[in-house]
Design a protein around this motif. Structure first.
Motif, PDB file in Angstrom:
ATOM      1  N   TRP A  39      50.086  74.471  96.216  1.00  0.00           N
ATOM      2  CA  TRP A  39      49.460  73.499  95.310  1.00  0.00           C
ATOM      3  C   TRP A  39      48.085  73.084  95.800  1.00  0.00           C
ATOM      4  N   GLY A  41      46.116  75.067  97.338  1.00  0.00           N
ATOM      5  CA  GLY A  41      45.307  76.219  96.934  1.00  0.00           C
ATOM      6  C   GLY A  41      44.924  76.146  95.471  1.00  0.00           C
ATOM      7  N   ILE A  42      45.892  75.810  94.628  1.00  0.00           N
ATOM      8  CA  ILE A  42      45.603  75.721  93.188  1.00  0.00           C
ATOM      9  C   ILE A  42      44.662  74.547  92.924  1.00  0.00           C
ATOM     10  N   ASP A  45      40.756  74.797  92.976  1.00  0.00           N
ATOM     11  CA  ASP A  45      39.962  75.317  91.843  1.00  0.00           C
ATOM     12  C   ASP A  45      40.238  74.603  90.521  1.00  0.00           C
ATOM     13  N   HIS A  46      41.347  73.861  90.445  1.00  0.00           N
ATOM     14  CA  HIS A  46      41.715  73.223  89.178  1.00  0.00           C
ATOM     15  C   HIS A  46      42.027  71.754  89.423  1.00  0.00           C
ATOM     16  N   SER A  47      41.840  70.962  88.351  1.00  0.00           N
ATOM     17  CA  SER A  47      42.296  69.577  88.516  1.00  0.00           C
ATOM     18  C   SER A  47      43.771  69.560  88.159  1.00  0.00           C
ATOM     19  N   LEU A  48      44.547  68.814  88.886  1.00  0.00           N
ATOM     20  CA  LEU A  48      45.992  68.866  88.677  1.00  0.00           C
ATOM     21  C   LEU A  48      46.482  67.648  87.892  1.00  0.00           C
ATOM     22  N   TRP A 194      54.388  70.808  82.708  1.00  0.00           N
ATOM     23  CA  TRP A 194      53.545  72.005  82.795  1.00  0.00           C
ATOM     24  C   TRP A 194      54.305  73.281  82.429  1.00  0.00           C
TER      25      TRP A 194
END
Lengths: 258, 266
Positions: A39, A41-42, A45-48, A194
């Motif tokens: 997470w 790592g994700i 690059d992305h907003s969670l 999600w």
């Protein structure tokens, strides 16, 4: 009193293996750490969403620690083994209801796993990831209720799975199927919102979200306690199923022992 | 005894093992189908996340599927032939190893065919994800057809590496008797970690996964070259070397460990 004794015996039996369990905790913590890294790592690059990276790390830390009280219970509450050895015939003869008898024993197991597995793992995560603890007592109370409900639901599910061992020699496939469903529908790794829409809807029709997702959301402060009504509803439903199943299996006992 | 005779004997022991397993055909089929479904549910967990967020640190769903499939198939190959190494604790605790020690053959050769596992479920799942990810990457022109034979080679070297890790962990059982908890770390946790790109982890952790427990060489390192054209073709030779070295080291360790064996049986 009898039930308390059953539970405390199950608790103390486990104490013998504390050392081995601590090594196992390390492995369990490693799994959680790995998922948290994914997470992170994700999140790079992305907003969670409403969680953010730190929120998702807290989410994983809590679900991984909770697994020990709502996921990793005794396979089929031990019924498949007693069917195989023939012990089930004696268990059914006891003047104690099979369901409550096995449940009491499992509560002892859960209490042990809570103290010696969930708490140490969560403490470790708290240090490693500098997690924040809830500041309000009500949050903790509701989360505890959610977790207790989750444990109870899991006991019921395992009882049902175990009871199928009376009719099939392969109840372990249900056990593994149950695990697979937990992976996908309980929000263990991915918060339910999600999931693809259709899968999320299926999940909410099942008791799985109440095992991990609901207690976690409450603990992290994203939900108030209203979702606990769902937990309660499922607890009642599951209890009825368990009682009905016991009625059926009392009528015809087939043991494989010999 | 000549090598060919050892081989004939090994083949015979495996055939017996298969025959005993096939006594319960229904169980076998159900177990295989479920094994495949459970494995797929684990992959779906990540696939759903990738579907939502796209790549993880630049690794696409196909690439992560490839890492996942190579690891599954390597593990399947290892467990098909070497399952009993993973279950050595049973022999150590029950004293069953004593019986194997009295046989006129190397202990490992007697141990391995005890329970030859046919893991159709894992082959189906791993095979399916491998084909799907390879086809996806070929379609987009990321890789050529040579990736197929290389992938098969990588599965083989991967199985050797996983077997070596399993054997080394099992050998520790000669001192500790109980190894299951340790196996969860060196085999299960390490393998699961390497199903994802090692760049996700902090340096100390990826370092461990490349040296102490070299699972990174099973799928991650070869993928760097095969899928992403990084490093160079020498990577494949390095991977083969790591496999041979780990096998030699673990066999040596096993030979040493077995001299320390003390029966616990009744």
């Amino acid at each position: 009193m009898l039930y308390f004794t059953l539970a405390s015996k199950a608790y103390s039996r486990n104490l013998q293996y504390r050392g081995a369990h601590m090594v196992h905790n390390l492995a369990s913590a490693m799994f959680g750490y790995m998922y948290a890294c994914l997470w992170i790592g994700i999140g790079a690059d992305h907003s969670l969403g409403e969680y953010g990276t730190q929120g998702m790390v807290s989410y994983i830390a809590f679900t991984q620690s909770s697994l020990w009280i709502s996921g990793f219970l005794t396979n089929g509450l031990g019924i498949p083994l007693t069917v195989r050895t023939g012990q089930i015939a004696l268990d059914l003869m006891r003047p104690v209801h099979l369901f409550t008898h096995l449940m009491a024993r499992e509560w002892g197991q859960i209490a042990y796993q809570f103290v010696y597995k969930s708490i140490p793992i969560y403490l470790l995560f708290s240090i490693v990831f500098s997690l924040q603890w809830p500041s309000e007592a009500s949050t903790l109370l509701f989360a505890a209720l959610g977790l207790a409900g989750a444990s109870y639901l899991s006991i019921c599910m395992n009882y049902i799975i175990g009871a199928t061992a009376m009719w099939t020699t392969e109840s372990s496939w249900l056990h593994w199927g149950n695990h697979a469903m937990m992976n996908l529908l309980a929000g263990f790794f991915i918060p339910l919102e999600w999931l693809p829409d259709w899968l999320e809807r299926i999940a909410w029709l099942s008791p799985y979200p109440f095992l991990l997702y609901v207690p976690t959301r409450i603990y992290l402060g994203y939900e108030n306690g209203s979702l606990l009504w769902g937990t309660l509803l499922w607890c009642v439903l599951m209890t009825l199923i368990c009682l009905a199943i016991t009625q059926v299996l009392r009528r015809k006992v087939e043991v494989q022992g010999g | 005894m000549k090598t060919t005779s050892w081989f004939t004997l090994y083949k015979m022991l495996i055939q017996t093992s298969i025959r005993s397993r096939m006594q319960y055909k229904f169980n076998f089929i159900i177990a295989s189908v479920l094994a495949a479904l459970i494995q797929i549910s684990e992959f779906l967990m990540v696939a759903l996340v990738l579907h939502k967020f796209g790549a993880i640190k630049g690794w696409s769903l196909h690439e992560i599927g490839y890492l996942f499939a190579i690891m599954t198939l390597s593990k399947t190959l290892y467990r098909t032939f070497g399952n009993e190494v993973h279950h050595l604790e049973k022999y150590l605790v029950g004293g069953e190893l004593d019986q194997l020690l009295t046989r006129p053959m190397p202990v490992l050769l007697a141990l391995l065919p005890q329970n030859f596992r046919i893991m159709v479920g894992e082959v189906l799942q791993g095979g399916f994800i491998l084909c799907w990810s390879l086809a996806g990457m070929m379609h987009s022109g990321q890789i050529g057809w040579t990736a197929i034979p290389f992938s098969l080679l990588v599965i083989l070297t991967g199985a050797i590496i996983l077997f070596s890790i399993g054997l080394a962990t099992a050998t520790l059982g000669f001192w500790t008797t109980r190894i299951e908890e340790l196996q969860t770390i060196t085999e299960d946790a390490a393998r699961t970690a390497a199903q994802y790109p090692l760049t996700l982890y902090p340096k100390w952790m990826s370092g461990i996964l490349l040296t102490v427990i070299p699972v990174g060489f099973v799928n991650y390192v070869p993928s760097l070259y095969l899928l992403r054209g990084e490093l160079g073709a020498w990577v494949l030779i390095a991977v083969a070397a790591v496999a041979i070295l780990s096998l030699a080291a673990s066999l040596r360790f096993w030979k040493f460990g077995i001299t320390k064996y003390q029966s616990t049986g009744s």
